[in-house]
Design a protein around this motif. Structure first.
Motif, short mmCIF file in Angstrom:
data_model
loop_
_atom_site.label_atom_id
_atom_site.label_comp_id
_atom_site.label_asym_id
_atom_site.label_seq_id
_atom_site.Cartn_x
_atom_site.Cartn_y
_atom_site.Cartn_z
N THR A 321 39.76 11.06 58.10
CA THR A 321 38.42 10.48 58.18
C THR A 321 37.96 10.32 59.63
N ASP A 322 38.87 9.91 60.50
CA ASP A 322 38.52 9.76 61.92
C ASP A 322 38.10 11.10 62.53
N GLU A 323 38.82 12.15 62.20
CA GLU A 323 38.45 13.48 62.70
C GLU A 323 37.13 13.93 62.09
N LEU A 324 36.96 13.63 60.82
CA LEU A 324 35.73 14.01 60.12
C LEU A 324 34.51 13.33 60.73
N ASN A 325 34.66 12.09 61.13
CA ASN A 325 33.53 11.34 61.69
C ASN A 325 33.03 11.91 63.01
N LYS A 326 33.82 12.79 63.62
CA LYS A 326 33.40 13.46 64.86
C LYS A 326 32.59 14.74 64.58
N LEU A 327 32.60 15.18 63.32
CA LEU A 327 31.93 16.43 62.96
C LEU A 327 30.44 16.20 62.73
N GLU A 328 29.61 16.96 63.42
CA GLU A 328 28.16 16.89 63.21
C GLU A 328 27.64 18.28 62.92
N LEU A 329 26.94 18.43 61.80
CA LEU A 329 26.37 19.72 61.45
C LEU A 329 24.90 19.79 61.87
N VAL A 330 24.44 21.00 62.12
CA VAL A 330 23.05 21.23 62.55
C VAL A 330 22.20 21.54 61.33
N LYS A 331 21.10 20.79 61.16
CA LYS A 331 20.23 21.06 60.00
C LYS A 331 19.15 22.07 60.37
#
Length: 331
Positions: A321-331
């Motif tokens: 979850t901590d690693e996932l929270n760093k992921l940002e996708l471009v819309k």
């Protein structure tokens, strides 16, 4: 396999449930019927006793495939989840989309859940599925042209007649769930939820936890994005709806792959695939009862079912979850 009860019902379904949208071929570039039947049977052999389908998936094809796959099995050992409220053969309600069937013919798909339509849809589904009752009957999408009261009272009538065991909804917000609950006991809400689509955590999850409603998470692998098999430059076959979704832009494929590579050592340590790790993480999230996972052949189905063999500690879940929270996708 693990099993969990839906809401306050006695209906237990497999935590990995077979999602039969892709099996129907529609919007997935067609289907190979024999492979789809084998996929469902392979899942069942590994304890996946629950199958989620809908009339709109292949305009009846998916339900027919499910019916063929469960033929000969003891009916009380299988849980059939299907839906209503998406008509391609009736010009009523709200136009949801213009599309093509598996043969390339133009169709208009309407969101419509009027009483008479639901009664007809139920009969058609029972016939295609080769059964005399449906375990969980769900409205596919909200229908703004029909009062929720009319829709849910029709389902309550089907429950009284023994054609349906339990009522559920799909893609409902909290206000719609509260309204529906006035007319029939809801056991579940089927909504999109994945590592990269977590907006229901703000409202739907807390409501369902407080009111003992189950959440059926669909597209937990975000239509293949989270399998680790899609890299920048990936091309889809003609008719595949994913080609136009922002998730599959090259930049998002790159960012998602970078995240997946960070958690891959954990999957490797457990002798599991990335997809199995993602599914296990998903069903460990608060309020998520089961994950609907699609497969188009027996090998994919087997891999999906084995996700539940994987065990994660609280520290491992937190790491992901901590690693996932760093992921940002471009819309």
């Amino acid at each position: 396999m693990e099993y969990r009860k839906l809401g306050k019902s006695d209906l237990e379904i497999s935590v990995v449930t077979f999602g039969a949208w892709a099996a129907g071929g529609w919007m997935w570039g067609g289907t190979e019927r024999k492979d789809a039947v084998e996929a469902i049977r392979a899942s069942y052999d590994l304890g996946v006793t629950s199958i989620d389908t809908a009339p709109i998936y292949g305009q009846g094809t998916s339900e027919e495939i499910v019916g063929e796959a469960i033929k000969g099995l003891s009916r009380d050992k299988v849980q059939i989840l299907t839906k209503y409220g998406m008509r391609w053969d009736l010009n009523k309600g709200e136009l949801a989309m213009k599309s093509q069937d598996n043969n390339g013919n133009e169709i208009d798909v309407h969101k419509y859940a009027g009483r008479e339509s639901i009664i007809k849809e139920c009969e058609d589904s029972l016939r295609r599925l080769g059964t005399d009752y449906i375990d969980l009957y769900q409205i596919h999408w909200p229908d703004v042209t029909t009062p929720i009261e009319e829709t849910m009272e029709a389902v309550a009538q089907l429950i009284k007649e023994g054609k349906v065991r339990h009522a559920g909804v799909c893609n409902y917000d909290v206000a719609q769930m509260k309204e529906a609950e006035k007319y029939v006991q809801l056991v579940s809400n089927q909504v999109p939820y994945s590592m990269v689509k977590r907006d229901i955590e703000a409202d739907v999850v807390p409501y369902c936890l407080d009111n003992n409603k189950s959440i059926l998470a669909y597209s937990p692998l975000e239509r293949g994005l989270l399998t680790g098999k899609m890299k920048p430059g990936y091309t889809f076959s003609e008719g595949d709806h994913r080609a136009n979704l922002y998730f599959f832009k090259d930049e998002n494929l790159k960012r998602t792959d970078e995240f997946l590579q960070k958690i891959k050592p954990l999957a490797d340590d457990k002798n599991a695939t990335l997809a199995q790790l993602v599914v296990r993480w998903t069903v460990e999230q608060p309020g998520i009862t089961i994950a609907l996972v699609g497969a188009r052949n027996a090998d994919q189905a087997t891999q999906n079912a084995k996700a539940l063999n994987l065990k994660l500690s609280q520290d491992e879940i937190k790491f992901i979850t901590d690693e996932l929270n760093k992921l940002e996708l471009v819309k």
